[in-house]
Design an enzyme around this catalytic site. Structure first.
Site, PDB file in Angstrom:
ATOM      1  NE  ARG A 185      -4.168  -8.939   1.131  1.00  0.00           N
ATOM      2  CZ  ARG A 185      -2.992  -8.304   1.270  1.00  0.00           C
ATOM      3  NH1 ARG A 185      -2.029  -8.863   1.976  1.00  0.00           N
ATOM      4  NH2 ARG A 185      -2.793  -7.125   0.730  1.00  0.00           N
ATOM      5  CB  SER A 238      -0.866   0.051   1.261  1.00  0.00           C
ATOM      6  OG  SER A 238      -1.956  -0.787   1.151  1.00  0.00           O
ATOM      7  CG  ASP A 282      -5.892  -6.006   2.558  1.00  0.00           C
ATOM      8  OD1 ASP A 282      -6.899  -6.176   1.832  1.00  0.00           O
ATOM      9  OD2 ASP A 282      -5.120  -5.043   2.440  1.00  0.00           O
ATOM     10  N   GLY A 294      -5.846  -3.545  -7.740  1.00  0.00           N
ATOM     11  CA  GLY A 294      -6.921  -2.564  -7.552  1.00  0.00           C
ATOM     12  C   GLY A 294      -6.378  -1.229  -7.080  1.00  0.00           C
TER      13      GLY A 294
END
Ligand code: S3P
Length: 461
Positions: free
Chosen positions: A413, A22, A341, A124
């Site tokens: 994940r 991120s 997440d 994304g």
């Protein structure tokens, strides 16, 4: 790629995890739109981050060679085989080598017309944040992605950007997306879905808009964009609402902290095997560490010590003392955006508790890289446990897992959660698609093996 995980055994040692995905997306975008030179250290070779680097290469001139060569760094790794598996394990648990990426920016106005559609791959965050970044450009930008990304909702970003003045076409709400940049004006935006990606897209657009751009979140989400802008001297107010005005930042230097979401998989692996483990140099931003508070409610001790800050981000070490057993947990809807997440790994941990765990209001998980809500429940059942999706809630019955075979469903994940759960099942667990871990945690299997896990490739597949 298909691997077999033998249960039992202990993990031991101090390790690191690749840089935060991120944060890397944001710092790369800020470096490419800065005036002057930026130096970013420990940018991870994660596939998602490379998608951002490649897209930015197409939007820049001076920064292009550095970003392009970073994006195509080690083609073997990009296929996911080499760094996940075919690396000699020699006790070195220091993770991937640090790499400094030097980016020469010409400011927001220095972005250039891309000669092709920007390929955001599986990411994304790349697509949504880039939409914000190019919404004030004096040209048109097309953005596309893989099949998974093309099925994810894009109107949630397009709508506020249109309100700011941009012209945006989506394909019935999905990628490919075409952004016709326009002069922008600030808005007061109250997101209906809590999303750090949407908030960040609007804030990035706000840096090149007339007046104030205000985001009023009803549920807090990760604040990496706000922290970086504050550290770069932007006129930003951060509180219950975030307000930003027009600003052009200068080049900066920073070391990307280790990804706390990746560290969460190692903490879970330690807890399930009763092991003691330290993960050093991890980002400990409080909007990302809620996962450890949830784990603490499950009886896992996760000690965190902040050592320093990088561009406003707290960085430090995580230490997990041996855990005696994992208990059940309830994660409520208002907490969910802060562990969005980590639900796959928390749910697989919960399968090892003695009784039921609940994740309520988790509908957003259906819209991630895969439908994670259904995927988790099916994965747990496939390994001999019990779990069900009830509307937007996930209920996981405890009692442990028997073992068996699970599929990552193309989702990084899910791949990692399945591998970790195999460390504590009653029998061996086989996982298909483990190479997808490369999307966020290059070297994931290698790291676990170096720490003592028994994970082997299944021959012939
Ligand atoms: C991210 C925000 C989250 C998260 C994603 C990364 C980010 O998505 O799931 O992995 O970097 O802003 P949403 O904001 O859409 O929930």
């Amino acid at each position: 790629m298909h691997v077999r995980i033998e249960p039992g055994g202990r993990l031991q040692g101090t390790t690191r995890v690749p840089g935060d995905k991120s944060i890397s997306h944001r710092w790369l975008m800020l470096a490419a739109t800065a005036v002057g030179r930026s130096a970013l250290m420990e940018v991870p070779p994660s596939l998602d981050v490379r998608s951002t680097a490649a897209a930015l290469a197409a939007l820049t001139t001076e920064a292009r060679p550095a970003l392009q060569s970073w994006a195509s760094y080690d083609a073997d790794t990009a296929e996911g085989h080499r760094s996940t598996w075919n690396v000699k394990v020699d006790g070195d648990t220091n993770g991937p080598p640090p790499v400094s990426l030097e980016v020469e920016g010409k400011g927001r106005k220095g972005l250039t017309v891309p000669d092709r559609a920007l390929d955001c791959g599986n990411s994304g965050t790349s697509m949504r944040l880039l939409m914000g970044l190019v919404s004030s450009a004096a040209f048109m930008t097309a953005l596309e992605g893989d099949a998974s990304l093309s099925s994810r909702p894009m109107e949630r970003v397009a709508m506020p950007l249109r309100e700011m003045g941009a012209e945006i076409d989506t394909d019935r709400g999905h990628a490919p997306v075409v952004v016709h940049g326009r002069p922008l004006h600030g808005i007061v935006f109250e997101p209906t879905v809590p999303s750090a990606q949407v908030k960040s897209a609007v804030l990035l657009a706000g840096l090149d808009a007339d007046g104030l751009t205000v985001v009023r979140e009803s549920v807090p989400t990760r604040d990496h964009t706000e922290r970086a802008l504050l550290a770069l001297g932007a006129p930003i107010e951060v509180g219950e609402t975030v307000a930003v005005g027009r600003f052009q930042h200068e080049g900066f230097s920073a070391v990307v902290p280790g990804d706390v979401s990746s560290a969460a998989f190692l903490v879970a692996a330690a807890a399930l095997t009763g092991s003691e483990l330290t993960v050093a140099g991890v980002g400990l931003n409080p909007t990302r560490t809620r996962v450890f508070e949830v784990m603490e409610r499950m009886g896992i001790t996760v000690e965190r010590s902040i050592r320093h800050h990088e561009l406003g981000e707290p960085v430090g070490d995580i230490h997990v003392p041996p855990t005696a057993g994992v208990g059940p947990v309830r994660v409520e809807a208002n907490e969910l955006p802060l562990v969005v997440d980590e639900v796959p790994v928390l749910a697989l941990l919960a399968a090892h508790a003695p009784s039921d765990s609940w994740f309520t209001g988790a509908g957003e998980l259906k819209l991630k890289e895969s439908d994670r809500l259904t995927g988790i429940a099916e994965a747990i059942r496939g390994l001999g446990g019990h779990a069900a999706v009830e509307g937007d809630d996930l209920v996981v019955a405890g009692g442990g897992l028997e073992g068996g075979r699970g599929d990552a469903r193309g989702d990084h994940r899910m791949a990692m959660a399945l591998v970790v759960s195999g460390l504590a099942a009653r029998g061996a667990v086989e996982v298909d698609g483990v190479e997808h871990a490369e999307v966020s945690f290059p070297g994931f299997v290698r790291t676990l093996v170096a720490l003592g896990a028994t994970i082997e490739p299944v021959a012939g597949e």
